[in-house]
Design a protein around this motif. Structure first.
Motif, short mmCIF file in Angstrom:
data_model
loop_
_atom_site.label_atom_id
_atom_site.label_comp_id
_atom_site.label_asym_id
_atom_site.label_seq_id
_atom_site.Cartn_x
_atom_site.Cartn_y
_atom_site.Cartn_z
N TYR A 83 50.73 40.86 39.37
CA TYR A 83 50.31 41.54 38.23
C TYR A 83 51.10 40.79 36.94
CZ TYR A 83 50.77 44.97 34.21
OH TYR A 83 50.91 45.28 32.96
N TYR A 84 52.42 40.47 36.63
CA TYR A 84 52.55 39.61 35.72
C TYR A 84 52.24 38.17 35.85
CZ TYR A 84 56.12 43.08 34.16
OH TYR A 84 56.61 44.29 33.91
N SER A 85 51.85 37.62 36.73
CA SER A 85 51.32 36.26 36.99
C SER A 85 49.90 36.36 36.26
CB SER A 85 51.36 35.78 38.19
OG SER A 85 52.59 35.51 38.87
N ALA A 86 49.27 37.38 36.57
CA ALA A 86 47.69 37.62 36.05
C ALA A 86 47.79 37.66 34.44
CB ALA A 86 47.13 38.86 36.91
N LEU A 87 48.77 38.40 33.92
CA LEU A 87 48.96 38.61 32.66
C LEU A 87 48.95 37.24 31.92
CD1 LEU A 87 51.08 41.74 32.29
CD2 LEU A 87 48.90 41.70 31.67
N ALA A 96 43.66 44.93 33.18
CA ALA A 96 43.70 46.69 33.27
C ALA A 96 42.59 47.05 34.07
CB ALA A 96 43.78 47.26 31.92
N ALA A 97 41.22 46.30 33.58
CA ALA A 97 40.09 46.62 34.39
C ALA A 97 40.20 46.33 35.94
CB ALA A 97 38.92 45.95 33.82
N LEU A 98 40.97 45.17 36.21
CA LEU A 98 40.80 44.69 37.44
C LEU A 98 41.79 45.70 38.41
CD1 LEU A 98 41.00 40.95 37.04
CD2 LEU A 98 38.96 42.40 38.04
N PHE A 99 42.72 46.74 37.79
CA PHE A 99 43.39 47.41 38.63
C PHE A 99 42.35 48.50 39.42
CE2 PHE A 99 47.18 47.05 35.85
CZ PHE A 99 48.05 46.83 36.86
N SER A 100 41.04 48.23 38.77
CA SER A 100 39.83 49.20 39.60
C SER A 100 39.49 48.57 40.89
CB SER A 100 38.62 49.12 38.58
OG SER A 100 38.68 49.66 37.63
N LEU A 101 39.90 47.14 41.25
CA LEU A 101 39.70 46.80 42.38
C LEU A 101 40.25 47.50 43.67
CD1 LEU A 101 39.96 43.17 41.45
CD2 LEU A 101 38.03 44.25 41.94
N SER A 133 33.84 45.13 37.10
CA SER A 133 35.01 44.23 37.17
C SER A 133 34.79 42.91 37.38
CB SER A 133 36.08 44.92 38.25
OG SER A 133 36.49 46.22 37.79
N LEU A 134 34.01 42.59 38.49
CA LEU A 134 33.62 41.10 38.66
C LEU A 134 33.20 40.45 37.65
CD1 LEU A 134 32.55 41.54 42.37
CD2 LEU A 134 34.57 40.45 41.63
N ILE A 135 32.36 41.13 36.68
CA ILE A 135 31.61 40.36 35.61
C ILE A 135 32.43 40.09 34.56
CG2 ILE A 135 29.86 40.92 33.87
CD1 ILE A 135 28.12 42.54 35.88
N LEU A 136 33.43 41.11 34.43
CA LEU A 136 34.43 40.68 33.54
C LEU A 136 35.14 39.26 33.57
CD1 LEU A 136 36.04 44.13 32.87
CD2 LEU A 136 35.09 42.83 31.09
N ILE A 144 29.71 28.54 37.31
CA ILE A 144 30.24 29.80 37.30
C ILE A 144 31.26 30.03 38.28
CG2 ILE A 144 29.80 32.34 37.01
CD1 ILE A 144 27.05 31.53 36.10
N LYS A 145 32.45 30.39 37.81
CA LYS A 145 33.29 30.85 38.91
C LYS A 145 34.30 32.03 38.29
CE LYS A 145 36.71 27.67 36.81
NZ LYS A 145 37.59 26.44 37.09
N ILE A 146 34.90 32.51 39.53
CA ILE A 146 35.86 33.70 39.03
C ILE A 146 37.33 33.19 38.65
CG2 ILE A 146 37.10 35.89 39.81
CD1 ILE A 146 34.37 35.91 41.67
N ASN A 147 37.71 33.48 37.62
CA ASN A 147 39.28 32.90 37.06
C ASN A 147 40.23 33.59 38.14
OD1 ASN A 147 40.14 35.46 36.32
ND2 ASN A 147 39.29 35.24 34.23
N LYS A 148 41.64 32.79 38.03
CA LYS A 148 42.70 33.03 38.91
C LYS A 148 43.00 34.26 38.76
CE LYS A 148 47.38 31.24 39.58
NZ LYS A 148 48.40 30.08 39.07
N GLY A 149 43.09 35.02 37.43
CA GLY A 149 43.68 36.47 37.28
C GLY A 149 42.93 37.27 38.13
N PHE A 150 41.45 36.83 38.61
CA PHE A 150 40.71 37.94 39.58
C PHE A 150 41.57 38.08 40.78
CE2 PHE A 150 37.88 38.46 42.92
CZ PHE A 150 37.22 39.82 42.64
N TRP A 151 41.87 36.75 41.41
CA TRP A 151 42.56 36.56 42.51
C TRP A 151 43.81 37.54 42.71
CZ3 TRP A 151 38.51 36.12 45.77
CH2 TRP A 151 37.45 35.38 45.37
N LEU A 152 44.60 37.18 41.47
CA LEU A 152 46.08 37.73 41.61
C LEU A 152 45.81 39.28 41.48
CD1 LEU A 152 47.55 34.99 38.92
CD2 LEU A 152 48.21 35.63 41.29
N MET A 153 44.77 39.76 40.71
CA MET A 153 44.67 41.08 40.45
C MET A 153 44.27 41.86 41.78
SD MET A 153 46.20 42.28 37.97
CE MET A 153 45.61 43.89 38.23
N LEU A 154 43.10 40.98 42.59
CA LEU A 154 42.81 41.44 43.96
C LEU A 154 44.11 41.70 44.88
CD1 LEU A 154 40.54 41.97 45.80
CD2 LEU A 154 40.33 39.81 46.47
N LEU A 155 45.10 40.89 44.78
CA LEU A 155 46.10 40.89 45.71
C LEU A 155 46.91 42.19 45.15
CD1 LEU A 155 48.38 39.92 47.84
CD2 LEU A 155 49.27 38.41 46.06
#
Length: 299
Positions: A83-87, A96-101, A133-136, A144-155
């Motif tokens: 979480y802190y790494s994603a921030l 915050a939106a990725l908490f929806s994952l 959440s993915l579109i964000l 087009i790629k998904i940023n690193k924050g997505f994968w950190l928040m997925l974890l």
């Protein structure tokens, strides 16, 4: 009482929105290492559990649910690292939106552990939340790629997806005050194990003057942190797991509103892209997240 449970559930995303903004601030400004951030953010966490004594009696947990309380404490410790790494990698409202994952996983755990089943419209709502959440988190460039924050928040989401279900299991055998108290105390104690690491301990000692200077800020934000932590536990004693977690999806909306207001007051001290294009993109996604929430809490 059911309506009160829903209102209590909405306290959590609003309060956590402010604590998310503060987390982004201390991660990017005060402390560089995640372990140091977790340690100092934890010290004032004991205030919330102690305040519960003024609300009602705290009872010992039945032996059969103690393992679930221990698991909750491990969850509340482990999720902080990604979480802190994603921030550090993306905007606070997107984090915050990725908490929806976690909604991807909660229906499965809720069905296996507490036998909760969603209606088709509710599954549709959760699907909308996930897509928005993915579109964000899509980054444009050469590709087009998904940023690193997505994968950190997925974890983070995978770890947190168990928490509310375990709380629901505990609440089947005790009251919400006792469940919240013992889970918080165990979490508080576990986070002190960071001191066992020599590297972490040295950085914590080095950064103590910064913590001492900003101690009042930590105490102030702790009010909102504990509101965000305790309100959903009460809500879970009244409403289903999936309803509470769906309501929590409104958190990024509060983040962007509070972030904008705080930026106007204090300047750009917070990690949030507030350009016209980004705000439009975020608001559209947040609107769809709101639609998803309305579908998910329908009965």
């Amino acid at each position: 009482m059911y309506i009160i449970g829903i209102l209590a559930a909405f306290i959590s995303p609003a309060a956590h929105a402010l604590s998310n903004i503060f987390d982004a601030y201390i991660t990017g400004t005060l402390f560089k290492k995640t372990a140091t951030t977790i340690f100092y953010a934890n010290i004032t966490n004991i205030l919330g559990p102690l305040a519960l004594f003024f609300i009602g009696p705290v009872q010992f947990l039945p032996a059969s649910v103690i393992p679930y309380a221990i698991l909750i404490s491990l969850i509340n410790f482990g999720y902080l690292f990604p979480y802190y790494s994603a921030l550090k990698t993306t905007d606070t409202s997107i984090v915050a939106a990725l908490f929806s994952l976690e909604k991807i996983f909660i229906p499965f755990w809720a069905y296996l552990i507490v036998n909760e089943i969603l209606q088709p419209a509710q599954y549709t709502g959760l699907g909308i939340i996930i897509v928005a959440s993915l579109i964000l988190n899509l980054e444009s460039g050469k590709s087009i790629k998904i940023n690193k924050g997505f994968w950190l928040m997925l974890l983070t989401a995978v770890i947190l997806s168990f928490e509310n279900v375990f709380y629901k299991k505990i609440l089947q055998q005790t009251d919400w005050i006792s469940a919240a108290f013992w889970s918080a105390v165990l979490t508080f104690c576990l986070r002190w194990t960071i001191l066992l690491s020599k590297t972490a301990r040295q950085d914590i000692i080095k950064n103590f003057p910064k913590y001492k200077t900003n101690f009042s800020k930590f105490c102030f934000i702790e009010i909102f942190e504990q509101l965000g932590n305790l309100a959903p536990v009460f809500a879970l004693s009244v409403i289903p797991v999936l309803m509470e977690t769906s309501i929590s999806s409104t958190q990024p909306i509060f983040v962007i509103i509070f972030g904008y207001l705080l930026t106007q007051i204090f300047g750009r001290r917070f990690r949030e892209n507030l350009t016209h294009k980004e705000i439009i993109k975020k608001l559209i996604c947040f609107i769809f997240i709101g639609i998803g929430v309305n579908l998910a809490i329908s009965r």
